[in-house]
Write an enzyme that holds these catalytic residues in place. Structure first.
Site, PDB file in Angstrom:
ATOM      1  N   THR A 137       4.015   1.512  -0.884  1.00 21.04           N
ATOM      2  CA  THR A 137       4.748   1.518  -2.154  1.00 21.04           C
ATOM      3  C   THR A 137       3.868   2.050  -3.270  1.00 21.04           C
ATOM      4  O   THR A 137       4.318   2.832  -4.120  1.00 21.04           O
ATOM      5  CB  THR A 137       5.230   0.089  -2.481  1.00 21.04           C
ATOM      6  N   TRP A 179       7.068  -0.908  -8.306  1.00 21.44           N
ATOM      7  CA  TRP A 179       8.193  -1.413  -7.511  1.00 21.44           C
ATOM      8  C   TRP A 179       9.431  -1.545  -8.387  1.00 21.44           C
ATOM      9  O   TRP A 179      10.537  -1.176  -7.976  1.00 21.44           O
ATOM     10  CB  TRP A 179       7.846  -2.769  -6.891  1.00 21.44           C
ATOM     11  N   ARG A 202       2.377   8.584   6.766  1.00 30.79           N
ATOM     12  CA  ARG A 202       2.635   8.545   8.207  1.00 30.79           C
ATOM     13  C   ARG A 202       4.108   8.227   8.464  1.00 30.79           C
ATOM     14  O   ARG A 202       4.791   7.666   7.613  1.00 30.79           O
ATOM     15  CB  ARG A 202       1.766   7.469   8.865  1.00 30.79           C
ATOM     16  N   PHE A 224       3.692  -8.973  -8.995  1.00 31.29           N
ATOM     17  CA  PHE A 224       4.872  -9.760  -8.638  1.00 31.29           C
ATOM     18  C   PHE A 224       5.272 -10.587  -9.862  1.00 31.29           C
ATOM     19  O   PHE A 224       4.425 -10.897 -10.712  1.00 31.29           O
ATOM     20  CB  PHE A 224       4.572 -10.680  -7.449  1.00 31.29           C
ATOM     21  N   PHE A 279      -3.414  -0.343   7.029  1.00 35.96           N
ATOM     22  CA  PHE A 279      -3.997  -1.684   6.887  1.00 35.96           C
ATOM     23  C   PHE A 279      -5.115  -1.694   5.846  1.00 35.96           C
ATOM     24  O   PHE A 279      -5.089  -0.917   4.891  1.00 35.96           O
ATOM     25  CB  PHE A 279      -4.437  -2.224   8.243  1.00 35.96           C
ATOM     26  N   ALA A 323      -3.600   1.846  12.320  1.00 32.84           N
ATOM     27  CA  ALA A 323      -5.030   1.785  12.028  1.00 32.84           C
ATOM     28  C   ALA A 323      -5.731   0.640  12.740  1.00 32.84           C
ATOM     29  O   ALA A 323      -6.958   0.627  12.808  1.00 32.84           O
ATOM     30  CB  ALA A 323      -5.258   1.660  10.525  1.00 32.84           C
ATOM     31  N   LYS A 380       7.161  -6.406  10.730  1.00 33.73           N
ATOM     32  CA  LYS A 380       6.569  -5.784   9.548  1.00 33.73           C
ATOM     33  C   LYS A 380       7.586  -4.990   8.726  1.00 33.73           C
ATOM     34  O   LYS A 380       7.474  -4.867   7.520  1.00 33.73           O
ATOM     35  CB  LYS A 380       5.417  -4.864   9.973  1.00 33.73           C
ATOM     36  N   LYS A 434       0.819  -1.213   0.000  1.00 32.24           N
ATOM     37  CA  LYS A 434       0.000   0.000   0.000  1.00 32.24           C
ATOM     38  C   LYS A 434       0.857   1.268   0.000  1.00 32.24           C
ATOM     39  O   LYS A 434       0.603   2.185  -0.785  1.00 32.24           O
ATOM     40  CB  LYS A 434      -0.930  -0.022   1.222  1.00 32.24           C
TER      41      LYS A 434
END
Length: 550
Positions: free
Chosen positions: A69, A405, A90, A377, A297, A269, A101, A67
């Site tokens: 990224t 990415w 954030r 991916f 999230f 969140a 994480k 998210k």
């Protein structure tokens, strides 16, 4: 293998004054923190006329969704296609950075820099928030020690301490041991800093005066007769404001492609409201035509709170939303073990797409135009990608394949063009519930409308607390649900799109300064613990450079 950290460390950053200049800011408008970071000066004002774009996601899995990224990639992509854009994010917490994480600066060629600084101490905002919170804790115990003039009931103190680290041993403690000289003995505990009401206050305040007023309204506990004791009653809010005077100013950094980014505030969140600061968002909407922000999230948590709390409090109207998904994560929601995600499984993608559809439907229920970003991916197959597009087409939504990415902004150009199209459409933004709805009914509204719970069960005393707060004048506050991020339910093992379950509310907390009521569901902890093998075991400094941070 090229890591995110290696990509970040190879990058050549622009001087922060040059980045700020792309927003029309001069040297007097920023306060530099070295060569590549700065804070926004308080005098920067203007009309808030930019368009706000929210990036949210499906329910997270260990397979990853990307998210942040995607938020960064979209901001870069908007500039790639000629739009005047920036991002608002954030700040990362040290807990996830040293836990499991990882950091929160994006990945691959869609990152914000300087990556190590942002993920570690940055400009010291989290330290200031932690210090301000714990100053209030110290003043509470000091007040008890010197006679307790306000009559605070020691058994009804609601204010805990905080630490920006995962440390389960501190969840429940006893303070004041060792006799009278060490203060009053009582039960206490620690939350992680991102769960602090001070964090929420900083992120929802509109300026220093509003910040001080909100800090004054913090309820620290009750007297024996049930009346509330606030931070102002023990003369703490002024000193707390002084500790936060610099922290309340948004931080300016840049992406790998030089796109300006405000990074400010960092509530989670799952246990807080999960959005960057109102001050940063308002400033961005004055400085750029398009502002891309994220909420933590899945859309059941971050997006719901972004809409029902942040937008309600700040008078924001989002122009579009993006729900991020990966084929890998959808296969996990469809029942595939993590070790088998590399094999094609179209049936599992279709089954797991129920989670994506639920999140998209929820965003649509707020009246916000939405699209889906498929964060690609290398192992994704054409048949699996087609299954995702087919699933969301039934909701009248496009699924856009994204490769930011690997390719940066150019890899999300199609997403940028679709988002620009959506921002021109006529949305009819609205909330899940009105202000006047009773607090318990607001909890039920979120549980049944967003989570699809069949019923909501309250632990003993919960309804009585809510009734008392309504009687004290807090009935019009929104609710902030504290729930596992892994499932729509309170059970983190129930993946996909469960429905007709019972959502247990074990406790509620009043955040009078922030301006919401927190409802704690299931077994969610406000102080996380470290995993068996935390990321901290792999982080080091070798030849003067940080290694192992991700």
């Amino acid at each position: 293998m090229t890591t995110d950290l290696a990509i970040a460390q190879r990058a050549t950053l622009r001087p922060i004054a040059d980045v700020a200049a792309t927003l029309g800011l001069g040297s007097d408008d920023i306060i530099p923190y070295g060569h590549h970071k700065a804070k926004l000066a308080p005098h920067v004002t203007g009309e808030r006329d930019g368009k706000l774009i929210l990036v949210t996601a499906i329910s997270p899995t260990p397979a990853g969704e990307g998210k942040t990224t995607t938020t960064i990639g979209l901001a870069d992509a908007l500039r790639t296609v000629g739009a005047d854009a920036m991002a608002c994010l954030r700040e990362p917490s040290l807990g996830p950075c040293f836990g499991v994480k990882g950091g929160a600066t994006g990945g691959g060629y869609a990152q914000v820099l300087p990556m190590e600084d942002i993920n570690l101490h940055f400009t010291g905002d989290f330290h200031a928030i932690t210090s301000a919170h714990n100053l209030l804790s110290a003043m509470i115990d000091n007040h008890l020690h010197w006679g307790n003039a306000v009559g605070l009931d020691v058994g009804r103190i609601a204010w805990r301490r905080v630490l920006d680290m995962n440390d389960r041993a501190l969840r429940d403690i006893v303070v004041g041991l060792g006799g009278r000289k060490n203060g009053v003995t009582r039960e206490a505990g620690f939350d992680i800093t991102v769960a602090s009401e001070v964090m929420a206050i900083l992120c929802l305040a509109t300026g220093v005066e509003d910040l001080k007023a909100r800090l004054s309204r913090i309820v620290v506990g009750e007297r024996a007769d049930g009346t509330l004791v606030r931070a102002a009653d023990i003369d703490a809010s002024g000193a707390m404001t002084a500790l936060l005077a610099e922290a309340i100013r948004p931080n300016i950094v840049q992406t790998l492609e030089g796109t300006p980014v405000f990074i400010h505030g960092g509530p989670f969140a799952n246990i807080a409201h999960g959005c960057n600061s109102v001050i940063a968002t308002n400033a961005a909407l004055r400085l750029a035509d398009y502002v891309v922000t994220e909420a933590g999230f899945g859309a059941d948590l971050g997006a719901e709170k972004f809409f029902n709390i942040k937008c309600r409090k700040a008078g924001l109207v989002p122009s579009a939303a993006v729900v991020v998904a990966t084929v890998r994560a959808l296969k996990m929601h469809g029942g595939v073990p993590r070790g088998e995600l590399g094999s094609e499984n179209v049936a599992a993608v279709r089954a797991g797409a129920a989670n994506l559809l639920r999140h998209v439907e929820n965003v649509q229920r707020f009246g916000v135009p939405v699209t889906v970003a498929i964060n690609r991916f290398t192992a994704d197959t054409e048949a699996e990608l087609a299954a995702v597009a087919e699933a969301v087409s039934g909701l009248g939504v496009k699924a856009i394949l994204c490769e930011h990415w690997a390719k940066g902004g150019e890899g999300a150009a199609d997403l940028a063009r679709e988002v620009l199209r959506l921002t021109e459409s006529e949305g009819q933004f609205h909330f899940t519930y009105p202000d006047a709805l009773p607090l318990w009914d607001k909890i039920e509204a979120v549980a049944k409308s967003i989570y699809r719970a069949g019923e909501v069960a309250a632990a003993p005393g919960v309804r009585a607390k809510l009734d008392a707060w309504e009687a004290a004048g807090f009935g019009e506050l929104p609710v902030c649900m504290a729930k596992t991020q892994s499932s729509f339910s309170a059970d983190p093992t129930r993946l996909g799109a469960p429905e007709n379950f019972t959502l247990p509310i074990r406790d509620v907390r009043l955040s009078a300064g922030a301006g919401f009521v927190v409802a704690l569901t299931g077994e969610l902890m406000t102080m996380p613990g470290l995993p068996r093998h935390p990321a901290a075991e792999r982080i080091d400094v070798v030849d003067g450079r940080i290694e192992g941070l991700f």
